[in-house]
Each structure stands twice: as C-alpha cells, then as structure tokens.
Design a protein around this motif. Structure first.
Motif, short mmCIF file in Angstrom:
data_model
loop_
_atom_site.label_atom_id
_atom_site.label_comp_id
_atom_site.label_asym_id
_atom_site.label_seq_id
_atom_site.Cartn_x
_atom_site.Cartn_y
_atom_site.Cartn_z
N UNK A 23 1.39 -1.32 -0.04
CA UNK A 23 0.14 -0.22 0.25
C UNK A 23 0.87 0.81 -0.29
N UNK A 24 0.12 2.49 -0.89
CA UNK A 24 1.05 3.66 -0.92
C UNK A 24 1.41 3.84 0.31
N UNK A 25 0.53 4.33 1.59
CA UNK A 25 1.11 4.49 3.02
C UNK A 25 2.26 3.69 3.67
N UNK A 28 5.31 4.34 1.74
CA UNK A 28 5.84 5.71 2.21
C UNK A 28 6.86 5.68 3.81
N UNK A 135 20.93 9.65 -10.44
CA UNK A 135 21.22 9.98 -12.29
C UNK A 135 22.02 11.25 -12.28
N UNK A 136 22.08 12.42 -10.94
CA UNK A 136 22.75 13.85 -12.03
C UNK A 136 24.25 13.80 -10.96
N UNK B 4 -4.92 6.54 4.60
CA UNK B 4 -3.97 7.02 5.21
C UNK B 4 -2.89 7.04 3.63
N UNK B 5 -3.55 6.33 2.97
CA UNK B 5 -3.26 5.61 1.74
C UNK B 5 -3.06 7.05 0.80
N UNK B 8 -1.03 9.94 1.75
CA UNK B 8 0.43 9.75 0.92
C UNK B 8 0.35 10.07 -0.11
N UNK B 9 -0.93 10.09 -1.25
CA UNK B 9 -1.02 10.01 -2.59
C UNK B 9 -0.66 11.69 -2.60
N UNK B 11 0.68 13.51 -0.51
CA UNK B 11 1.98 14.19 -0.25
C UNK B 11 2.81 14.98 -1.02
N UNK B 60 15.08 16.40 -12.34
CA UNK B 60 16.33 16.42 -11.60
C UNK B 60 17.50 17.42 -12.15
N UNK B 61 17.93 17.48 -13.42
CA UNK B 61 18.34 17.82 -14.46
C UNK B 61 18.76 19.47 -14.16
N UNK B 159 16.92 8.67 -18.22
CA UNK B 159 17.19 9.31 -17.61
C UNK B 159 16.64 11.21 -18.10
N UNK B 161 18.40 13.39 -18.00
CA UNK B 161 20.41 13.81 -18.85
C UNK B 161 19.93 13.47 -19.87
#
Lengths: 345, 223
Positions: A23-25, A28, A135-136, B4-5, B8-9, B11, B60-61, B159, B161
């Motif tokens: 589960x996602x929770x 996490x 990656x960077x 709760x799930x 989290x999603x 977040x 990220x780059x 990636x 990059x």
C-alpha cells in the motif's frame, strides 16, 4: 559469518520491502524509516571518521615537523585526544557577538554542515552501499558545493568582524573561481564514462583507473580540491597567521564545533569523491569493496595532509592568477582532447 | 484504499504548496527586509525553493542546474557586490523613501520633506500601476496561449540528462550556441568596461602624483 549475516539482513530487508510495497502508506513509511536509518549510519560514519582524521592530522603534522604530536591522553599515541577535545569544546560558553547579525550568525553553521552532509548522498562506498545513486550525481556534487560558498559568506558577514569578512570574501572568491576548473576537469571523466552517476563511474573503471587516462584532469582537480577544502596552499579564507582564523573566528563552543566537524567531514567526502572519480572507487581485488574504498580514501587523505604540511600559502593575486590563467586553460584543453578521443572511438 | 493511502498520495501536492509558500514569502521578503544582505539571502532561499519544485516535477537535472547557477553563481555575485560596496550609500535612498525614514531628514525643512514624501508616493503609485499592467499582459498571454498539458516525462525510464542532452544537441543546438555567444559577448563587454574604468582612474592618479599610481596598484592587487 559476516557474509551469512549480510545475506540474512538482505533477506529481512527484502521481505519487509515486499510487504510494505502493498500500500502507498506503508511504502512511504518504509521509505521514511529506511531514510532515517541511512542518515543515522552516515552521521555515525562521519563523526567516527572525523575523530580519527583530526587525530591523524595532528600526528601527521607532528611527524612532518619532527615532533610527536598528542601523546598524553590515551595510550598508545594519544588516541583519545580528539575525544577529550570534543568534550571540552561542547562545554565551552556559546558566545554571540553583540554586533553580530544574529540570524545569519546562528544559521551559518547549520548551512555549512548541511551542505557537507549533502555530499555523502552520492558517495559510493560499495556496489550497493550508496545512500542514493542519483542520475545527476556529479552535477549534484557541484550544486551541493554552492551552499558551502553561501554559508561561508553568511558566517563571515554575520559575525560583523573585519577578519571574518575578509576571510569570507577571500574564501568565496576562491571557491567561485576554482569551481569552474574543477567541474571542467571532472567533465573529462564524465565524457569517458558517459554518465553522471557516481556509482556508474566507479563501475566503468573496472579495467583502468581514470587517473591513468586523465592525468592533467586529475592535477587540475587536485589543485581545485585544495581550494575547495580551504587547505594550504590555498587556505586564504582561514589564514591563521594573518586573519587569525578567518570566516569562523567569532564562533565558539558548539557552533564552532559545527564548522570544525564540517571541515573534516568535507575533507573525507571530497577525498572519497576523488577516489570515486579517479582511483576506481570501491573496486579492487581480494578485499571487500568497503575496505578498498576506505584504504584508498585514507591514502588520498594522507596525500592531502602531506601537501598541506609541506607547502607555504600562496598570495591572493597568485591564487586567482593560477586559477584563471593556468588551471582553467589546462582544464579546457583536457576537456577538448578527451572530447575528440571519445568522438573518434 | 484507506484514508492513510490517500494522504500519502497527496504528499507531493502538499510539498508543492509548502515550497510555493516558501518561494513566495521569501521573494516578498527580498523587497521587505531592511538589510540588503538579508534580502540577498532570502533570494537564495527562493532560488532553492524553485529547485525543490523542479525535484517534485522529476526534473532532477534542472534542479541541479538551478542550484548551481542561481545559488552558486548569481546569488554569490550579488553578495559579493553588496559586501564590497559602501553600505551607507546602499541604505541611503531606501531610508528616504520609507514613511519612517524621511523623518530623519526633517531638519532640512518641513515643506521640503512633505514634497519628497508626495514625490515618493507618486513613484510608488506609478510602480504599482506598471506592475499591475505587466501582470495583466502576462496573464492574458498565458491564458491565450493554451499551453498543452504534458505529463512528467521521467516515467519514460530514460534519465532526464539523456532527454535534455538529445534535445540540446539536435533541435535546440543553434539557439543554445547563440545563447552562449551572447553570454560570452556580455562577459567580454563587462571586462572591457571594468578595465577602462580602472585605466581612467589610474591615469587620473598619475596626473596627480606619478609615484603614487604604481604603489597603489600593488596595494590594490593584494587588498
């Protein structure tokens, strides 16, 4: 037995990971918990190594200057000296100068320590022993170094002292001008390995260490490294004999401990990065990867200390001239030659 | 899916709003704090927040470059310029335009101070009008452009990059090179201007006292 234990832990880890991914929770929460474990491990690694490094530096400088270094606290060879010093440091009064810019003065040690901690995220200590194989990676390292410059300026300005301001300005000028050749030198390695990820760079050196194919790049990197570490011959930001202690002179007690810790943690981190980029990282025969990594890193640290305790300090103008007129062209030529080589092969 | 799930999603969205608040507040503080060094450090915070948003987007780059260029280079240049400047000169006009600051100059005469205050208010009004007009134009342009909704490309497995590198060396090669030439020209221009100023000053000194210039030059280099 250690191998069995490793396999057992791996098995437990995989089971928990599998269970948490339902589960996602929980997934996490697992990421968070595993992250905290990593942070604690890295912090412990840093503190233990810094204690050893400070002792090593004092013993080594003693040898270079034909004296013994610390001998009294802990036998043999004063091994407990740094521990005693640390306890003493924590007991010191915490002073904030009345003229200081209080907010900047208080935040600066936190920023410098955080910036140093950031580097450890991409230090590969073994095939899988890396906090996060970004990656960077190499770009990330350069970005993390930016915060060091900011924190030096923060501390220097926040202290409202002429010594610290002069030290900070010198330090920042040096960091900014030596960052350019450093990044350009590292680009040679990136071109050869075709990746920015630090762990992949180590893996690509299984045949040949990059120091053998990138000798000029390594020398440029080494010179820039001393500037980045604030060490002789490029320790102008601290320059004990002229600026007393430079940008961190007004700090005492716990706050000074942060600067001290960050300085040696940075030495360890950048040496580990140098080993990763040019000396094959954790790769080596017979011994486990982590042992190779530590051996190489400490070997490199000895080299850094050796240079620090044998060379004099350069002047500011010499420093900047050397950076822009020697290192930068050398790094550019190295990059161009490497680029042509990669293009042809 | 439990509550709760769902939390989290949520977040990443929460992270975006937290970062957005940090960026906006610190950007606002850049204009509000009295000490100019604090303004520069708040700018660093805003730049870092933007890098955080890039991380949330899976770029990220871009996040790394943002920190390297804006925090490591541009903000440091700002700080340098501030720290080597005369601070009294920097804080002078700022103190005059504020409602409290003009009081300190009162001895010059009440009428003069009042005139200065109305002039300052007129400038503030003008600046506000320009800002509103600019915001209106930008918002209208964005609304009319009909920007396409693109999902985050990090999911494709490659990636960022690799993606950025490919784009830069094929589709955007010419704009990229043109941008670097423009930057190079700016760099050379800045050096020429700085060098000329130095030479002028050196000549002026030489006219005053021939021996002084050489000595000053040595002093200037090491300072």
């Amino acid at each position: 037995m250690p191998a069995d234990l490793g396999a057992f832990l791996q098995g437990v880890f995989d089971q928990v990971h599998l269970w948490a991914s339902q589960s996602p929770f929980w997934s996490a929460l697992f990421t968070l918990g595993w992250g905290i474990v990593k942070v604690v491990l890295v912090l412990g690694f840093i503190i233990v190594n810094v204690l050893v490094l400070v002792w090593l530096e004092r013993k080594f400088s003693g040898r270079v200057q034909s004296r013994l270094g610390p001998m009294r606290v802990g036998r043999p060879h004063g091994w407990a000296q740094t521990i005693a010093d640390m306890i003493k440091l924590l007991g010191k009064e915490d002073i904030v100068p009345r003229a200081a810019d209080k907010a900047l003065f208080v935040i600066a040690p936190v920023v410098i320590f955080t910036a140093t901690m950031l580097v450890y995220v991409v230090v590969p200590m073994g095939p899988r022993a890396i906090v996060s194989d970004l990656n960077i990676g190499v770009l990330y390292l350069a970005a993390a170094a930016s915060f060091t410059v900011i924190s030096v300026l923060m501390a220097g300005w926040g202290s409202s002292s002429k010594w610290s301001l002069l030290g900070a300005l010198r330090g920042a000028a040096m960091l900014v001008s030596y960052e350019v050749p450093m990044v350009l030198a590292v680009m040679g390695v990136v071109l050869l390995s075709g990746t920015l990820s630090t762990n992949a760079i180590v893996k690509s050196q299984s045949g040949l260490w990059y120091i053998l194919v990138q000798p000029i790049g390594f020398l440029v990197f080494l010179a820039a490294l001393f500037a980045e570490l604030n060490r002789v011959p490029f320790d102008l930001a601290e320059a004990e004999s002229e600026l007393v202690s430079g940008f961190n002179i007004e700090y005492s007690g716990l706050r000074f401990a942060f600067f001290f810790l960050a300085e040696y943690a940075n030495l360890l981190a950048l040496s580990a990065i140098a080993v990763t980029l040019y000396f094959g990282g954790w790769q080596g025969p017979f011994l486990p990867p982590f042992v190779w990594f530590m051996l190489k890193t400490y070997g490199f640290i000895i080299l850094v200390m050796w240079i620090r305790w044998t060379l004099p300090r350069v002047r500011v103008d010499q420093l900047l001239e050397f950076g822009w007129k020697v290192l930068l062209p050398a790094a550019l030529v190295n990059l161009a030659v490497t680029g042509v080589y990669v293009l042809l092969t | 899916m439990s509550i709760l799930d769902r939390l989290v999603l949520f977040l990443p969205t929460l992270g975006f709003f937290v970062l957005g608040t940090v960026i906006l507040v610190s950007a606002w503080m850049v204009g509000q704090v009295r000490r100019i060094t604090h303004a520069a450090f708040f700018m660093v915070l805003a730049f870092t927040g933007v890098a955080g948003v890039f991380v949330l987007l899976g770029a990220d780059f871009l996040a790394g470059s943002q920190v390297l260029v804006y925090v490591g280079a541009i903000a440091v240049m700002f700080l340098f310029a501030i720290m080597v400047s005369d601070l009294k000169e920097l804080s002078g006009p700022a103190a005059g335009s504020g409602p409290g600051g003009s009081g300190s100059r009162a001895p010059e005469g009440d009428g003069e101070a009042a005139a200065a205050r109305t002039a300052a208010r007129a400038w503030v009004l003008l600046a506000g009008l320009v800002a509103v007009a600019f915001a209106g134009i930008v918002l209208a342009a964005v609304a009319k452009a009909g920007l396409p909704e693109v999902s985050v490309p990090a999911a494709s497995g490659e990636p960022t990059t690799v993606l950025i590198g490919r784009e830069l060396f094929t589709k955007f090669l010419v704009p990229f090179e043109v941008a670097s030439v423009v930057l190079l020209a700016a760099l050379v221009g800045a050096i020429v201007l700085a060098a000329r100023e130095d030479k002028d000053r050196g000549l002026g000194e030489e006219a005053d006292s021939g021996a002084g210039a050489a000595g000053r030059r040595n002093g200037g280099v090491t300072a």
